[in-house]
Every structure is written in structure tokens, then in C-alpha cells.
Motif scaffolding. Structure first.
Motif, PDB file in Angstrom:
ATOM      1  N   TYR A   1       0.842  -1.202   0.000  1.00 38.32           N
ATOM      2  CA  TYR A   1       0.000   0.000   0.000  1.00 38.32           C
ATOM      3  C   TYR A   1       0.878   1.253   0.000  1.00 38.32           C
ATOM      4  O   TYR A   1       0.672   2.180  -0.804  1.00 38.32           O
TER       5      TYR A   1
ATOM      6  N   VAL B   1      -5.714   1.126  -5.431  1.00 37.44           N
ATOM      7  CA  VAL B   1      -6.302   0.782  -4.134  1.00 37.44           C
ATOM      8  C   VAL B   1      -7.728   0.255  -4.334  1.00 37.44           C
ATOM      9  O   VAL B   1      -8.139  -0.735  -3.718  1.00 37.44           O
TER      10      VAL B   1
ATOM     11  N   LEU C   1      -2.476  -3.780  -6.087  1.00 42.43           N
ATOM     12  CA  LEU C   1      -1.923  -2.507  -5.599  1.00 42.43           C
ATOM     13  C   LEU C   1      -0.781  -2.010  -6.476  1.00 42.43           C
ATOM     14  O   LEU C   1      -0.597  -0.801  -6.663  1.00 42.43           O
TER      15      LEU C   1
END
Length: 693
Positions: free
Chosen positions: A27, A50, A70
Motif C-alpha cells: 500500500y 487501491v 496494488l
């Protein structure tokens, strides 16, 4: 947009053993790499990967897939490399990211080439791991949800068309119907905005006048089943605008006549309950004949299982009903993704049958246009089921023929097909198959695919295989013509030409093999003078600019329509003096020496040709003037029958009472055969005049 801790929590809910540190690292990595990049909507670019990862958590996919989602744009749109991804997240994630990534050089290609190259890389990548497809479909779905932010109408339409032609059918083929329906709806809004708006308005008007009709029908269905002792879930929905528009287009109906715009789902506890529910509904409501489909006993290739029927409600309204178990419903909506357990050892084989067919098409397609055409044919829906005599089941598109069936069983069987029995009866190869047909293919090891098959086959696999075989045969026969031309040219040289000199000539002309050079000679890619100079350097110094050919080249054993074509203007037949016109990258066109087209002047190399002892496969064209009275046409047909000539085309071109003028094409053996037919026609009382065209 999902926050970091929210995404991690969603994964941990269904996979408590997931590597939390790995997810957090991915992330942060995508946020840092995309930095200040913005999407067309003005949102930070990292919101897109995302959201794609969020879609993957809805499907409960494993942590490597979530990390891939991601990172899927970092290599394409940032300074990150595949090596960076591998160093930070491991080889498996790097391989998946590489499979999803679109290379930047693709953007410089034309639309068709870009789409084809994208598709080629995509199909090859997903054949290795189906998770590449799942991430890519989620990526495309989220891009479609934000497509309206792109200012350029042309770009929006291009993306929508690609989605409708490739990604929605791919979603259908892996059983992800939720994705397919939403992609189709969003693409339809861009491609047909007026139709979308009109149907939306009509649906809105119906909603305003609806007094809870959908709920009422669902309740009546549930009540009928409950009274029979079945505990079920029932709910209804209106079909989306694209589904309605397609039905209007297929059946040529106005909106008012599309009666089954509502669909209902019935969920049961078991397969047995599905069939019980079907019987109860058919005995309670009148059903529409011909609209029942059993996808439980014969599932679709993508694993879809359900019973479909259409019922009359209140004698005028139609309602489509789908009956399935709860497990079937989960699989039907999310297909392969529903089976993708995050635990090791329970994962489906990604290289399913239809995917292997796609990879074969990728390997055999000649160019971008052909790849796109064949792939679209391979992935579109609307299937029928046909069986081998031993009971093996094959799914094919509607309109598929016995040849399509043969190639679906095996490419080699398709190539050796010479005939077919459908339900025990000999039928033409072009016969369209119906649901439940038993197809027996008759083969011969001496057979080969025919160019004419391309006129009726409908599957991408069959078209790709036929084109490959025809191209190979064309290459062999053009090379055979080239070898004959080479031998003729070699006789003009001052020295005898051996194998070594021939190989050296190929090297000098920068061809990999002698066969490649012969093909180039046959397709007029090498001038005679250049070839002579390559074989014996210095041999052309004292030659005139245009050396003349000294002997005719025989076309015996070569195939009309492959190595050469017989000119439509003069229809030469064996026995005619012939000449070949040779143009670069085009097969030799054979004309009769007295053809009027030749007198007009043509821009091509002339090659003196001979038939050899060839005596088959020729078509002669005649013009006959018949007396306009009963029986004359039958008498002319009798002449053809007695002469053993097959009529392949007949056209009435002029009425000038008391005469009718016909033009016809006849299969004949040679010039003598054609001359005998003309003599017989002229001797007939039914014929006023007969001439060769």
C-alpha cells in the motif's frame, strides 16, 4: 477510497494468516511511487490501484493477488521496474505484475495493432496464471466506472469498444457475470448514448407507474413453491438497458414489444430442489415454449449452472426465471474467482480448454486484424452443445458447423476432415449444428484444410488453423513456382549452378534459407537480373537490361486459388495458350494469351506458362441464347449432363423475346472438353447461339 488499515482488515477477515506487513508495504509503495500523479477525475492516481485491490478483496483472493492489484500500474506509470518489485515483494508478485502491465511502446501502435498486441501479451500471461485475468478485469471495471471523466469522446468510445469486444466477453467466459453486466452497461452508455438515454427514460416511466409489480411476482413465485414444501429465496430485477437493447436488435422489436424485461432468481438448497421448483412453476404458470435451457445437466464452459425458463404472468407479461442452488449462484456470479481459495492446494487449473484454444489462436494468427477477429469469435457467448459418438460434450458458438466441431475436438482432426455424419446421416460440412447433435467426423490422412471453408466456419480456432494451413500451402506452391523460375534463369548463366552456389546466392540476398529465396522469386520480390548476379557475381555485365524467358513454366500439380489464380476475365482452361502475370507479394494470375485485358497493358512481370498434362479444376464460361419456349432450358441442361460437365453458376442476363440469353460457368477437363460442349449446344434445336466468353 479504502484506507490502508481498512484494506488490511478486509483481507484478514477471510484470511487470518495473511502477511499484514506485506500488505502494508505494498500500500505504502504504490502511494509513494504514484506520488502526485492525478487521474482524469482529479483524484490521486493511487486511488485507482487501491480500489482495484478492494475489488479483489470482495472476491476473497489471496494476498499475492491483492498486492499485485496494488502494484499493477507502478511499472507502467512510474519509475519502478519489475526488478524493484521482485526485490521488494518476491518473484510470484513480480510475475503477476509483469503479466498485467501494458508496455509503453504499445501506445505508439495503431488502434488495431495496439489492441491486438495488448491482447496477445495478456492472453499469454493469463495462460500462466488466471489471477492475471482477475486483476485485469477488475482494473478495466474500475476504469470504466470513471470513464466519464475523460474529456475526449473518441478516447472514451475507443476504451468502451475494447471493453465491449474483449473484456466483457472474457469476464463472461470465466463466469464473472457481475463484472460482465456492469462493463456492458457502462460501455453501452458511451457507444450508443441516444439508445441508452431512451431506454433509461422508458424504464424510468415504467418504475413510476409500477405499483410493486416486481415484488408481487416474486412473492407469487415464492408462495407457489412454499405451498409445495420448498424453502427458497426469490427476488426480481429489471434487465439493464444494454440487455434490453440487444434483445430489441436481435428480434427487431420496439421497446413496447419487449415483454420479458424482468428477471427473477430462485435459490434452492439442492440440485434436486431446482428440478422440483421447475416442475412446480411449469404446472402453476404457463411457460413459453422454446425458452427452457438446462445448464445444470450441461454446464457452460465457464462452469455456469442454472435452469432457465420464461413464464407467462397474468396471461400477457413474460418473466424470465433462473433456478439454481446457492452454491451455483456464488459460482455463476464470480466464476473462477469464486473457486480461487486463498489456502494453498485448492486452486483450479488456469489453462482451461477455451483458454488453450485462445493461446493456439495467438500462436497462429498472421496479423493484428486476424488476431482480433479470431479471438472475438473464440470468446463471445451464445453456445450450443454437440456430442461425439462416444458421448464427449463440446460447446460451440451458434451457427457452428461440422468443420468447427472437428477443430474443437482436435486441430489434426479438423485438418483431415473430408465428411461428417450428423445424427447418423451424411450431411454437408457447412451444415449448422443444433443443440444435442451427435457429430461423427470422417477423416483422411491425405486431406488438408480447404480455403472455401473460411466461407462458413465460425470459430476462431477453426479460422486460425485453416488460414495457417492455406498460408503454408501457398508458401510451398509459390516456392515451387519460384524454383521453376530459378531453374529457367540458371540456364542463362555461363556456369552450371549447383547447391553450393544456390545457398551462397540466398546468403547474398539475405534470406535465411534457400526455400525463403525461392518463395521470394515466385512472389516477384527479386528481379531476374539481381538473382543472376547473386548466383554468379559479374554474370549480368554484358546482358541486356531485360533478359527474356526462353521456355514455359509448367503449373502441373499446383493448386488453383493458392499458388496461382485463373483470371476471371478470360477463364483459361487446359489447352489454352497461357501466360502468367507476376506481381510483388501477389500470386501468379493466369490469363489466356488472347485475353483482351492483356491488350490493355498491365503493370506486372510476364511469365510464359504451360499446363503440363493438367486436366482438372478448370472453369469455362459460356454465353448461350435460347429460344423462349417450354423445355429449352431443360434441353440445354441435358447437353451438359451428357457431356459430364457440372454447372456451378447460371445467370439469365437478357430477355429479348423470342430469345433468352444465359451466362454460365462449367467445370470442364480441358479445352477439347469445352469445345465438344459448344458443338453439342450449337447442334441443339433449343439453342440459337453458343459462344465461349
Amino acid at each position: 477510497m479504502l484506507r490502508q488499515y481498512e484494506l488490511v482488515e478486509r483481507v484478514k477477515e477471510y484470511d487470518p494468516d495473511a502477511d499484514e506487513a506485506l500488505l502494508n508495504r505494498a500500500y505504502v509503495y504504490t502511494v509513494q511511487k504514484h506520488g502526485s500523479q492525478k487521474r482524469a477525475s482529479g483524484d490521486p492516481y493511487f486511488s485507482h490501484p487501491v480500489e482495484v485491490a478492494g475489488l479483489m478483496t470482495d472476491l476473497k483472493l489471496d494476498q499475492e493477488t491483492i498486492v499485485t492489484a496494488l502494484l499493477h500500474d507502478t511499472v507502467e506509470d512510474t519509475l519502478a521496474t519489475i526488478e524493484d518489485v521482485e526485490a521488494n515483494f518476491g518473484g510470484e508478485v513480480a510475475r503477476l505484475v509483469d503479466g498485467v502491465t501494458k508496455l509503453s511502446k504499445i501506445e505508439q501502435l495503431t488502434d488495431d495493432e495496439r489492441a491486438a498486441e495488448n491482447l496477445r501479451k495478456f492472453l499469454l500471461a493469463m495462460s500462466e496464471d488466471i489471477r492475471v485475468l482477475l486483476v485485469k478485469l477488475a482494473d478495466r471495471l474500475h476504469n470504466m466506472r470513471t470513464l466519464h471523466h475523460i474529456k475526449s469522446p473518441d478516447k472514451r468510445r475507443r476504451i468502451a469498444r475494447e471493453t465491449m469486444d474483449i473484456y466483457a466477453p472474457l469476464a463472461e467466459r470465466v463466469g464473472m457475470y457481475e463484472y460482465m453486466r456492469e462493463m456492458q452497461l457502462l460501455a453501452f452508455e458511451q457507444l450508443e448514448p441516444e439508445a441508452f438515454e431512451i431506454i433509461e427514460k422508458r424504464l424510468d416511466d415504467l418504475r413510476k407507474t409500477d405499483t410493486g409489480q416486481v415484488d408481487r411476482i416474486a412473492l407469487d413465485i415464492k408462495q407457489a413453491l412454499s405451498e409445495a414444501g420448498l424453502e427458497v429465496e426469490v427476488w426480481g430485477r429489471e434487465k439493464h438497458p444494454y440487455s434490453i437493447w440487444r434483445k430489441m436488435a436481435e428480434r427487431h422489436l420496439p421497446f413496447e414489444q419487449v415483454s420479458d424485461i424482468m428477471a427473477f432468481r430462485v435459490l434452492t438448497d439442492s440440485t434436486e430442489d431446482c428440478y422440483r421448483a421447475l416442475g412446480i412453476l411449469h404446472s402453476t404458470f404457463q411457460f413459453v415454449p422454446g425458452r427452457f435451457k438446462d445448464y445444470i445437466s450441461t454446464p457452460k464452459n465457464n462452469g455456469y449452472r442454472s435452469l432457465h425458463t420464461t413464464l407467462f404472468y397474468d396471461q400477457s407479461m413474460r418473466a424470465e426465471v433462473q433456478i439454481r442452488t446457492r452454491d451455483m449462484h456464488q459460482t455463476n456470479e464470480f466464476g473462477l474467482a469464486a473457486h480461487w481459495a486463498y489456502k494453498q492446494g485448492d486452486r483450479p487449473d488456469g489453462a482451461v480448454g477455451w483458454l488453450r484454444d485462445l493461446i493456439e489462436i495467438v500462436d497462429t494468427s498472421h496479423d493484428a486484424e486476424e488476431l482480433l477477429e479470431n479471438t472475438k469469435l473464440a470468446i463471445y457467448q451464445d453456445r450450443i452443445f454437440a456430442f461425439t459418438p462416444r458421448g464427449s460434450l463440446f460447446q460451440l458458438p451458434k451457427g457452428a458447423t461440422a468443420v468447427d466441431f472437428a477443430f474443437a475436438v482436435h486441430t489434426d482432426l479438423g485438418a483431415q476432415t473430408v465428411g461428417a455424419k450428423i445424427n447418423g446421416r451424411h450431411m454437408p460440412l457447412r451444415t449448422p449444428l443444433s443443440n444435442g447433435d451427435v457429430v461423427e467426423i470422417i477423416k483422411s490422412t491425405k486431406a488438408e484444410p480447404q480455403l472455401s471453408w473460411l466461407g462458413f466456419v465460425v470459430t476462431g480456432k477453426a479460422r486460425a488453423a485453416i488460414r495457417r494451413a492455406v498460408r503454408q500451402k501457398e508458401r510451398e506452391e509459390v516456392a515451387a513456382i519460384g524454383r521453376k523460375l530459378f531453374d529457367e534463369i540458371a540456364e542463362r548463366l555461363p556456369a552450371k549452378v549447383g547447391r553450393k552456389a544456390t545457398k551462397e546466392a540466398a546468403k547474398r540476398l539475405e534470406y535465411d534459407t534457400v526455400e525463403d529465396m525461392m518463395y521470394a522469386v515466385g512472389s516477384a520480390k527479386i528481379a531476374d537480373r539481381d538473382l543472376m548476379e547473386a548466383v554468379v557475381p559479374g554474370s549480368t555485365v554484358d546482358l541486356p537490361e531485360e533478359p527474356t524467358q526462353e521456355r514455359a513454366i509448367s503449373i502441373k500439380g499446383l493448386t488453383a486459388g493458392v499458388a496461382f489464380t485463373l483470371a476471371e476475365c478470360c477463364h483459361p482452361v487446359p489447352g489454352d495458350r497461357i501466360v502468367g502475370l507476376r506481381r510483388k507479394d501477389v500470386g501468379v494470375e493466369v490469363h489466356a494469351i488472347d485475353c483482351l485485358e492483356l491488350a490493355n497493358g498491365v503493370d506486372a512481370d510476364w511469365v510464359d506458362l504451360s499446363w503440363g498434362d493438367r486436366s482438372q479444376g478448370a472453369v469455362g464460361r459460356l454465353s448461350t441464347v435460347l429460344y423462349n419456349r417450354p423445355g429449352t432450358l431443360a434441353e440445354m441442361a441435358g447437353v451438359f449432363a451428357k457431356s459430364n460437365a457440372n454447372v456451378i453458376n447460371l445467370e439469365l442476363v437478357q430477355r429479348d423475346d423470342p430469345f433468352h440469353t444465359y451466362e454460365m460457368d462449367l467445370e470442364v477437363q480441358d479445352l477439347a472438353h469445352l469445345t465438344r460442349i459448344l458443338s453439342s449446344l450449337r447442334a441443339s434445336d433449343a439453342v440459337a447461339q453458343a459462344d465461349r466468353i
